[in-house]
Design an enzyme around this catalytic site. Structure first.
Site, PDB file in Angstrom:
ATOM      1  N   CYS B 354       0.843  -1.195   0.000  1.00  0.00           N
ATOM      2  CA  CYS B 354       0.000   0.000   0.000  1.00  0.00           C
ATOM      3  C   CYS B 354       0.876   1.243   0.000  1.00  0.00           C
ATOM      4  CB  CYS B 354      -0.890  -0.023   1.242  1.00  0.00           C
ATOM      5  SG  CYS B 354      -1.695   1.527   1.627  1.00  0.00           S
ATOM      6  N   GLU B 355       0.720   2.086  -1.008  1.00  0.00           N
ATOM      7  CA  GLU B 355       1.598   3.248  -1.107  1.00  0.00           C
ATOM      8  C   GLU B 355       1.259   4.337  -0.097  1.00  0.00           C
ATOM      9  OE1 GLU B 355       1.175   4.578  -5.141  1.00  0.00           O
ATOM     10  OE2 GLU B 355      -0.319   6.079  -4.618  1.00  0.00           O
ATOM     11  N   HIS B 356       0.082   4.260   0.486  1.00  0.00           N
ATOM     12  CA  HIS B 356      -0.275   5.264   1.488  1.00  0.00           C
ATOM     13  C   HIS B 356       0.370   4.991   2.839  1.00  0.00           C
ATOM     14  CE1 HIS B 356      -4.234   5.774  -0.973  1.00  0.00           C
ATOM     15  NE2 HIS B 356      -3.238   6.425  -1.508  1.00  0.00           N
ATOM     16  N   HIS B 357       0.615   3.721   3.142  1.00  0.00           N
ATOM     17  CA  HIS B 357       1.107   3.382   4.492  1.00  0.00           C
ATOM     18  C   HIS B 357       2.351   2.510   4.491  1.00  0.00           C
ATOM     19  CE1 HIS B 357      -3.327   4.040   4.832  1.00  0.00           C
ATOM     20  NE2 HIS B 357      -2.918   4.820   5.806  1.00  0.00           N
ATOM     21  N   GLN B 397      -5.169  -0.708  -4.396  1.00  0.00           N
ATOM     22  CA  GLN B 397      -5.884  -1.839  -4.988  1.00  0.00           C
ATOM     23  C   GLN B 397      -6.731  -1.412  -6.187  1.00  0.00           C
ATOM     24  OE1 GLN B 397      -7.851  -4.485  -2.201  1.00  0.00           O
ATOM     25  NE2 GLN B 397      -9.405  -5.047  -3.718  1.00  0.00           N
ATOM     26  N   HIS B 424      -6.048  -5.706   3.770  1.00  0.00           N
ATOM     27  CA  HIS B 424      -5.100  -4.603   3.897  1.00  0.00           C
ATOM     28  C   HIS B 424      -4.581  -4.521   5.322  1.00  0.00           C
ATOM     29  CE1 HIS B 424      -5.788  -2.466  -0.030  1.00  0.00           C
ATOM     30  NE2 HIS B 424      -6.702  -3.419  -0.041  1.00  0.00           N
ATOM     31  N   CYS B 426      -3.110  -2.194   6.533  1.00  0.00           N
ATOM     32  CA  CYS B 426      -3.388  -0.853   7.062  1.00  0.00           C
ATOM     33  C   CYS B 426      -4.791  -0.753   7.653  1.00  0.00           C
ATOM     34  CB  CYS B 426      -3.186   0.217   5.987  1.00  0.00           C
ATOM     35  SG  CYS B 426      -4.267   0.036   4.559  1.00  0.00           S
TER      36      CYS B 426
END
Lengths: 470, 470
Positions: B354-357, B397, B424, B426
């Site tokens: 996940c590129e956000h976390h 995703q 996820h 996250c």
């Protein structure tokens, strides 16, 4: 971990990352709720200085204020902080999921408070939306937005509608779909326990709300959505309407209001006034139409757990008659298990009220004992009476288990084992939110306390049960 | 909901009950972690100013500091605040649950951070104790105490031992038992995906720790405890030792360390130094024996998701050769479904980050397309390549789903539907902790975007799967 003045620790959530506590206990809303809870406890016949409950008013105030913190929150800010541009490689596609794409987050567990009776209810939430405008929202925000509206006094359909509307306005997507599975405790009545011990403990409703592409309940896209929910196969393949009973799902609305009104009228008035004060302290308007009956409903619920109403709870004559007549049983401690068999009675339902948080816990009781003849129907009904006598009051599961064991031992003989498997509303609501967690307690008397093999034989025979899961 | 300077919302947890935020972002530990994360993102070949990841350093710093907040907490204060006298009716019994009684809280879900690789792992926790000294502890405190030790860098056995020891010293009961089911992600390697697409995604270990009456692993009371855990029947009836592989359970310890070390040495050194700085900022001692390999392990994990290493990830020659040769397919859009069949390929495993976390997500991909002949083995392996090409990078995703659909469409024809079902990390770690929640995304191209019946036929045929549950 910081401590506040009362010695009660602050929740982990309040002190993390250097966050400071701001005198929660001194706030007028907290004090007003604590005062109201004391009135309720006294109405139940409790001594508010008793060790187990003397901090209950503070715990209840914390739980209720935390559980309704959504009034102070705005969903739109949560959404705006996590909208990500997602134009992708092929600009022509225009939607993050591709044409016809949906993003669905399934099986989000949370709880909300029922506006009709002030008890928490469980929610399993499924949220979907059709990305458009070349942006997507962070997945966790769907859960956080749902929580903003759950943490208010709610009913299922409004909760679904508010989540849907907030996401539609915040994300501005092609459409939003919200499906909620909601689970509310029944209001236990002693009559129903004795008439029908198999009565389901739950009211379940399924509600849905849609906007944009999901606006029409007949839209094909609802089929896509339901196909991808875990309960597909059991749910009708075409999206149906929300459960028709969702508007009046709370059992408080159809339980006979006078059932437990055994206290004189002035006391009930004092108690309902106290609940009205709690509603006001939570930031609600007690004269809102849906809340008019709430104080009475909550007091009725509480009064089913009032102390000392023995006569109402069990037929003591039956009990005494039985105890006097049971001296024909053989009490030879040295006889072996091949002569005397382990008898077991599994899955008695019980209801009780946690004295630390004024929240229900419920589940099943299993009883084992050693003797060489089976139980008579009279004895089964007697065990049921014993369980409800100790259940229908402010309790803790540990004490209830021991009390049932000791009473059964005095009635059926000394060799008794009791296992209670309970789900505690206080473990899913408040800050803790541990869904699926259950508590088992054992009390073993006589041979069961010393004979590991006998104990093990009984424990292994307890059926697998799931308590209070959706 | 308050906003902080960056426009990132504060978590609900931080603003409830009037709690104020105290400059988390300006703290030197936060700044140091953010700087280190920027080094890691650059090492992955990412543009740290790209919209999707420009706030990732802050999100990672928040998640890591929240996830290790246990260093600043003391279990004993939690316990002491909720010890309740419970002497009961019959003083002689002496224990709250009665003689031989146990109190067990089962199935508490939480997560911890692996000290060997810095990734979160899932824990299902069962805690039991034998009350004595006529007092019991509030049930939720067993969960809160477990959380104090989980929110540190851990391995399963130490986590179990620390929870056990803290409860034993805090409650001073007859004994304490702790059983943890721990679930750690495998380290995906491209080789293993192509050699064995059925490889289980998880390392599972079961550990236990006991004190007092549970001190000896042979004690009969362990049998009582295990009898009442939900997995009874599958677990040996007599308590066994903890899994022998619990000491070296983290896959980072047995993955070939050099596998992804394609970057020149100086860059890896810069990245490992950054991870060492993160460990220090979390309050850990990076020279602690168990942490010596951690920076290298974490960098190895990250580097499997580096951008642009196309050659490593898929055989592009194979792909190009296939694409050039596939013009023999019939593309008559007007042919009906009785001529062309919906073909489906279900349950391709995928891994992504996940590129956000900077946290993994993983699950299954289902692909449907319309044509009148079956897939060749070459094409199956090609689909696998496409999935891993888009999986093994920093992703979301929604984008991955669309990218797979578009690539498959360009290879196999325009009528393609792709469903991704993902878990996820996250969503279970950080403040959100929604265990059991999964995300499904759909991308439908060509006929699947317009023909609801075709879409529905495919969606209904997706097998029920459980992803990443214990």
């Amino acid at each position: 971990m910081s401590m506040d003045a009362s010695g009660e620790e602050l929740s982990d959530l309040e002190v993390e990352n250097g966050v400071k506590h701001c005198g929660f206990e001194d706030e007028p809303e907290t004090i007003a709720i604590m005062d109201a809870v004391k009135v309720l406890l006294q109405g139940l016949g409790e001594d508010i200085n008793r060790e187990g409950i003397k901090k209950t008013p503070l715990r209840v105030a914390k739980a209720l204020r935390e559980g309704t913190r959504g009034y102070g929150q705005t969903a739109n800010e949560i959404i705006q902080s996590a909208l990500f541009p997602e134009d992708g490689l092929h600009k022509g596609v225009g939607q993050a999921g591709g044409a016809g794409g949906i993003v669905i987050v399934r099986d989000i567990d949370f709880f909300s408070y029922c506006e009709s009776c002030l008890l928490p209810f469980q929610v399993k939430c499924h949220v979907g939306y059709v990305p458009s405008g070349q942006r997507v929202v962070g997945l966790s925000k769907l859960s956080r937005v749902a929580d903003v509206f759950a943490k208010r006094l709610q009913k299922p359909q409004r909760l679904a509608d508010q989540i849907c509307s907030a996401l539609q306005h915040g994300i501005k997507p092609g459409g939003v779909a919200v499906v909620l599975h909601c689970l509310h405790t029944h209001f236990p009545s002693l009559e129903s326990f004795f008439l029908d011990s198999k009565s389901p403990g739950w009211v379940k409703v399924l509600v849905q709300s849609g906007s944009g592409a999901f606006e029409s309940q007949d839209a094909d896209i609802w089929m896509d959505f339901f196909s991808l929910l875990k309960f597909r196969g059991t749910y009708p393949s075409k999206a149906g309407a929300s459960d028709s009973n969702a508007q009046h799902w709370c059992p408080s609305q159809f339980s006979s209001a006078s059932k437990f009104s055994t206290k004189p009228e002035p006391l009930n008035l004092k108690m309902t006034t106290a609940v009205t004060s709690i509603l006001r302290s939570l930031g609600e308007d007690p004269s809102r139409k849906e809340l008019l009956g709430t104080p009475g409903h909550f007091v009725n619920w509480l009064m089913s757990f009032q102390n000392c109403n023995v006569e109402m709870k069990m037929d003591m004559n039956k009990l005494n008659g039985f105890a006097n007549g049971r001296n024909h049983f053989d009490h030879n401690e040295n006889s072996n298990l091949s002569e005397k068999q382990i008898q077991s009675q599994m899955n008695f339902l019980f209801w009780s009220q946690c004295e630390h948080h004024l929240l229900p816990f419920y589940g099943v009781v299993h009883i084992g004992f050693i003797r060489d003849d089976g139980l008579t129907p009279l004895e089964k009904s007697l065990l049921n009476s014993v369980i409800h006598f100790y259940g229908f009051k402010l309790q803790v599961q540990e004490r209830m288990t021991r009390q049932i064991a000791e009473m059964v031992s005095s009635l059926l003989g000394t060799d008794v084992i009791v296992v209670v498997e309970g789900s505690h509303t206080c473990m899913i609501s408040r800050g803790i939110e541990k869904f699926g967690s259950t508590t088992a307690t054992i009390a073993a008397l006589g041979r069961f306390s010393s004979d590991a093999a006998a104990r093990s034989m009984f424990l292994q025979s307890i059926p697998q049960t799931t308590i209070g899961e959706l």
